[in-house]
Motif scaffolding. Structure first.
Motif, mmCIF file in Angstrom:
data_model
loop_
_atom_site.group_PDB
_atom_site.id
_atom_site.type_symbol
_atom_site.label_atom_id
_atom_site.label_comp_id
_atom_site.label_asym_id
_atom_site.label_seq_id
_atom_site.Cartn_x
_atom_site.Cartn_y
_atom_site.Cartn_z
ATOM 1 N N ALA A 16 0.834 -1.120 -0.091
ATOM 2 C CA ALA A 16 -0.076 -0.190 0.079
ATOM 3 C C ALA A 16 0.924 1.170 0.108
ATOM 4 O O ALA A 16 1.913 1.239 0.829
ATOM 5 C CB ALA A 16 -0.952 -0.045 1.314
ATOM 6 N N ASP A 18 0.597 5.089 1.108
ATOM 7 C CA ASP A 18 -0.181 5.654 2.292
ATOM 8 C C ASP A 18 -0.535 6.994 1.658
ATOM 9 O O ASP A 18 -1.640 7.477 2.086
ATOM 10 C CB ASP A 18 0.708 5.912 3.406
ATOM 11 C CG ASP A 18 1.243 4.603 4.033
ATOM 12 O OD1 ASP A 18 0.080 3.684 4.224
ATOM 13 O OD2 ASP A 18 2.067 4.340 4.859
ATOM 14 N N GLU A 68 -5.631 8.846 0.461
ATOM 15 C CA GLU A 68 -6.201 7.490 0.933
ATOM 16 C C GLU A 68 -5.097 6.304 0.468
ATOM 17 O O GLU A 68 -4.590 6.457 -0.460
ATOM 18 C CB GLU A 68 -7.400 7.008 0.501
ATOM 19 C CG GLU A 68 -7.480 7.111 -1.123
ATOM 20 C CD GLU A 68 -9.148 6.885 -1.546
ATOM 21 O OE1 GLU A 68 -9.263 5.597 -1.647
ATOM 22 O OE2 GLU A 68 -9.902 7.672 -1.737
ATOM 23 N N SER A 69 -5.109 5.338 1.173
ATOM 24 C CA SER A 69 -4.294 4.247 1.150
ATOM 25 C C SER A 69 -4.634 3.691 -0.249
ATOM 26 O O SER A 69 -5.920 3.190 -0.286
ATOM 27 C CB SER A 69 -4.412 3.156 2.545
ATOM 28 O OG SER A 69 -3.379 2.001 1.956
#
Length: 299
Positions: A16, A18, A68-69
């Protein structure tokens, strides 16, 4: 010629991200021969913040933040654009290249300040002695500048192999000279470095070239198979040919004076000034990039 353009870029991350910040040189500009009928840039995930302004060269540039991730980032450009054909001057009727070199160096009056910015070296278009020697075979004493540039463009097309596996984004001009191979970005940097090495003003142009389908009519007198660099973002050069003729665009990848088969996105000193998508990410790790382009004439 009126076109429908779609350009998609996708980043797939190993883990992911961040937060990320991106700069986009995608939105098409209105130019004397180019009229943008519609143009939208969208992202997934949607940008939390996005703003647009002009860069130093007058290009449209967008800045965005993804807060958003995410493990995948997609950018899509959709546009309709109309491009007029070029009425190129007779190459033999353009000024001698040395007179332009001298004017750009300050021996002319008034000095063309805006054009003079493009005679200087830039990080990805550094001339080498070998490249300058190669160019001088076309730029013989007293030769008209566009006639010499057309000859140089044709020699690059003939002597350098189009090979997407031969180079990377930041392959230097000296390495392209040694390999005698590359892609549109390499050939643009190569010719720009040669022209600047002779004291002439040359710009890097990013954009798109018409996507040809089976049965389409030839473009600029070339068979369909000769259009290299379609189905991806394309690059070519712009050479200043004096106050009477202005900037003339040349495509060394396809040995063309650019006309209505090319759509301009941005111009700068080299690719580093106007890469379509660039950014800074927190996280992500190794990633894969996918790019797809379609520039199709509208009936």
């Amino acid at each position: 010629m009126r076109y429908r353009l779609r350009h998609t870029t996708s980043y797939t991350y190993s883990w992911a991200v961040d937060i990320s910040h991106h700069m986009l040189h995608l939105a098409l500009p209105d130019l004397p021969r180019q009229r943008v009928k519609s143009c939208t840039v969208s992202t997934s995930p949607s940008a939390g913040r996005m703003s647009e302004q002009q860069d130093h060269f007058g290009n449209r540039v967008a800045w965005l933040t993804l807060g958003e991730s995410h493990t995948r980032f997609n950018v899509e450009l959709r546009a309709e654009v109309e491009v007029d054909p070029v009425q190129a001057p007779d190459p033999e009727a353009t000024p001698g290249w040395e007179s332009l070199r001298d004017a750009l160096a300050g021996d002319g009056f008034p000095v063309p300040v805006a054009e003079s910015e493009f005679i200087h070296d830039s990080p990805l278009a550094l001339p080498s002695d070998e490249a300058i020697r190669y160019a001088l075979a076309s730029f013989t004493p007293g030769r008209p500048v566009l006639a010499a540039a057309r000859d140089l463009t044709g020699r690059i097309y003939k002597d350098f192999r189009y090979d997407p596996m031969a180079t990377e984004i930041f392959t230097p001009v000296a390495a392209v000279m040694q390999k005698r191979a590359g892609v549109c970005q390499d050939f643009a940097h190569l010719e720009i470095a040669m022209l600047r090495g002779l004291g002439l003003a040359a710009r890097y142009v990013s954009g798109y070239i018409r996507t040809l389908r089976a049965g389409d009519a030839p473009v600029s007198g070339l068979p369909n198979t000769a259009l290299r660099g379609a189905d991806a973002s394309h690059a070519w050069i712009s050479l200043w040919c004096g106050p009477d003729h202005g900037w003339i665009d040349l495509d060394p990848t396809n040995n063309l004076i650019c006309s209505d088969e090319h759509v301009t996105a941005a111009f700068g000193r080299d690719y580093g000034d106007i890469s379509p998508v660039r950014g800074v990410v927190l996280g992500g790790g190794p990633h894969r990039i996918g790019v797809a382009v379609e520039l199709v004439p509208l009936a």
